[in-house]
Design an enzyme around this catalytic site. Structure first.
Site, PDB file in Angstrom:
ATOM      1  N   ASP A 119       0.952  -1.298  -0.125  1.00  0.00           N
ATOM      2  CA  ASP A 119      -0.051   0.037   0.125  1.00  0.00           C
ATOM      3  C   ASP A 119       0.989   1.202   0.029  1.00  0.00           C
ATOM      4  OD1 ASP A 119      -1.834   2.049   0.479  1.00  0.00           O
ATOM      5  OD2 ASP A 119      -2.949   1.036   1.952  1.00  0.00           O
ATOM      6  N   ASP A 141      -2.867   5.591  -6.119  1.00  0.00           N
ATOM      7  CA  ASP A 141      -2.812   4.734  -4.800  1.00  0.00           C
ATOM      8  C   ASP A 141      -3.030   3.185  -5.131  1.00  0.00           C
ATOM      9  OD1 ASP A 141      -3.452   3.997  -2.118  1.00  0.00           O
ATOM     10  OD2 ASP A 141      -5.506   4.338  -2.574  1.00  0.00           O
TER      11      ASP A 141
END
Length: 434
Positions: free
Chosen positions: A115, A313
């Site tokens: 992430d 992202d």
């Protein structure tokens, strides 16, 4: 140096003298101090195989050694830090992308989500309430140690608390919350070992958003992988995310500047002091087909005070655009597909079709580069194949309503290079799905 060469000469002479008594055909003539040197495969060589080797077998052996050597050289060129990536959807039923990380001594393997919008790593540990069945056992690692309340790392985690001697913290991840104890242990990615890596050992988790075997933060903050391995990877990494339908670890996370693409179009990374972990870029415009969509400049404006702008992202699945931008892109997409076709909705997707469609490309336009997305990055299909939807949506009506998010579905089968020292993001098409 002379003494070293003399020692080697004596050693070789010793071997040759031994061979003299073993092979009657190897009479070594007396030439005073002259040393006779034999080819490794000659009858008089002490290294000669005990059984004769055919020409074909000899060639095959040399070929095998060459292959091993080339693999060794390839590892040197590419760097040792190429970590396979897989879609968690197929392996651990999680929408995130995962890598194998080995933690502790002896190593325990965890499939951790990557992430790039989070910093601190965290993994479920033995005794965790609300975690799955695969957990890390701190008692089984001789290199594990808790982080004390006075350690500087304790000030770098969100919401730190110190009820005892160990630093603890709490955070929210999507719709879930976790409570963890700050800890340190060795972590190995590919063949690179990072000693005393600081992470959260989860004691309690609520909600369904927490990656089941933990998370590896690739953000820009002080406890991220980039910061904790600064000397090793120099704050540089890239990844190629495979299709979420891919069953294998066919994608890759390349850590460090070695082996990164040299010729790649790039755009500057922007810094937001209020959200320092995020990778902001300047999205200037969007093109549907060959026509640039009419979108107000304010929809893409970067503002550190409000947090508005565009981020890259890997933890979000589908791209979200602020409402004015999404509406304009959606309407342009519908016009190109055909106004005579019936548009339906499916959950949060409002542009779906129950018949086969010919979809236009969508191009994201940044300073210095354009990223054109083909149909595989734009359309999702129902399992029965009877419905096709545009895999984008408007940003939710909450605190993130000002942020455009370029998500993992739109990143699939592209190489995304995050070069923090040079403050640039590079993107290039690279199929990596199995």
């Amino acid at each position: 140096m002379k003494l070293h060469l003399f020692s080697l000469t004596l050693l070789l002479f010793f071997f040759l003298t031994l061979s003299h008594g073993l092979n009657p055909k190897c009479d070594i003539p007396d030439h005073g101090s002259t040393l006779e040197v034999f080819h490794v495969f000659s009858p008089c060589s002490p290294f000669r195989p005990s059984e004769p080797v055919s020409w074909e077998e000899n060639v095959l052996q040399m070929q095998a050694k060459d292959q091993a050597r080339l693999q060794f050289l390839s590892n040197l060129v590419a760097g040792k830090s190429v970590v396979p990536i897989a879609s968690g959807r197929q392996i651990i039923q999680s929408p995130t992308y995962i890598v194998r990380a080995k933690i502790g001594t002896p190593a325990q393997t965890m499939l951790m989500a990557v992430d790039n919008s989070n910093d601190a790593a965290w993994i479920p540990c033995t005794g965790c309430v609300g975690c799955g069945s695969t957990v890390f056992n701190p008692a089984g690692s001789s290199s594990f140690k808790p982080v004390g309340c006075q350690a500087p790392e304790c000030k770098q985690v969100p919401n730190p608390t110190c009820g005892g001697t160990t630093c603890s913290f709490n955070l929210t991840y999507a719709s879930s919350t976790i409570a963890a104890n700050l800890s340190q242990d060795n972590i190995t990615l590919a063949t690179d070992s990072i000693p005393n890596y600081t992470f959260g050992c989860i004691a309690k988790a609520t909600g369904s958003s927490v990656p089941p075997q933990g998370l590896l933060g690739l953000g820009r903050g002080p406890l991220s992988l980039l910061s904790q391995s600064q000397n090793l990877y120099q704050s540089t990494f890239s990844y190629c995310l495979p299709s979420f339908k891919s069953l294998n670890f066919s994608g890759s996370l390349r850590l460090g500047p070695i082996g990164q693409p040299k010729r790649i179009k790039s755009t500057p990374l922007l810094k937001n002091p209020r959200r320092s972990s995020l990778y902001y870029v300047n999205l200037m415009a969007i093109r549907v087909g060959r026509r640039v969509v009419d979108i107000p400049a304010s929809a893409f404006a970067f503002d550190p005070t409000t947090g508005s702008g565009t981020i890259i992202d890997s933890g979000t699945v589908f791209t979200r655009l602020v409402t004015p931008a999404y509406t304009a892109v959606r309407d342009a997409f519908r016009r190109r597909v055909g106004l005579n076709l019936t548009v339906t909705s499916l959950g949060g997707f409002d542009t779906c079709y129950s018949v086969p469609i010919s979809a236009p490309t969508i191009t994201l336009m940044f300073p210095g580069m354009n990223v054109t997305l083909p149909q595989d990055n734009l359309l999702i299909h129902s399992t029965a194949g009877s419905m096709t939807c545009l895999a984008m949506a408007a940003s939710p009506d909450n605190v993130n309503s000002v942020v455009n998010v370029i998500a993992s579905m739109q990143q699939q089968n592209h190489r995304y290079l995050f070069d923090v020292p040079n403050s640039r993001l590079g993107v290039a098409r690279e199929p990596c799905s199995s």
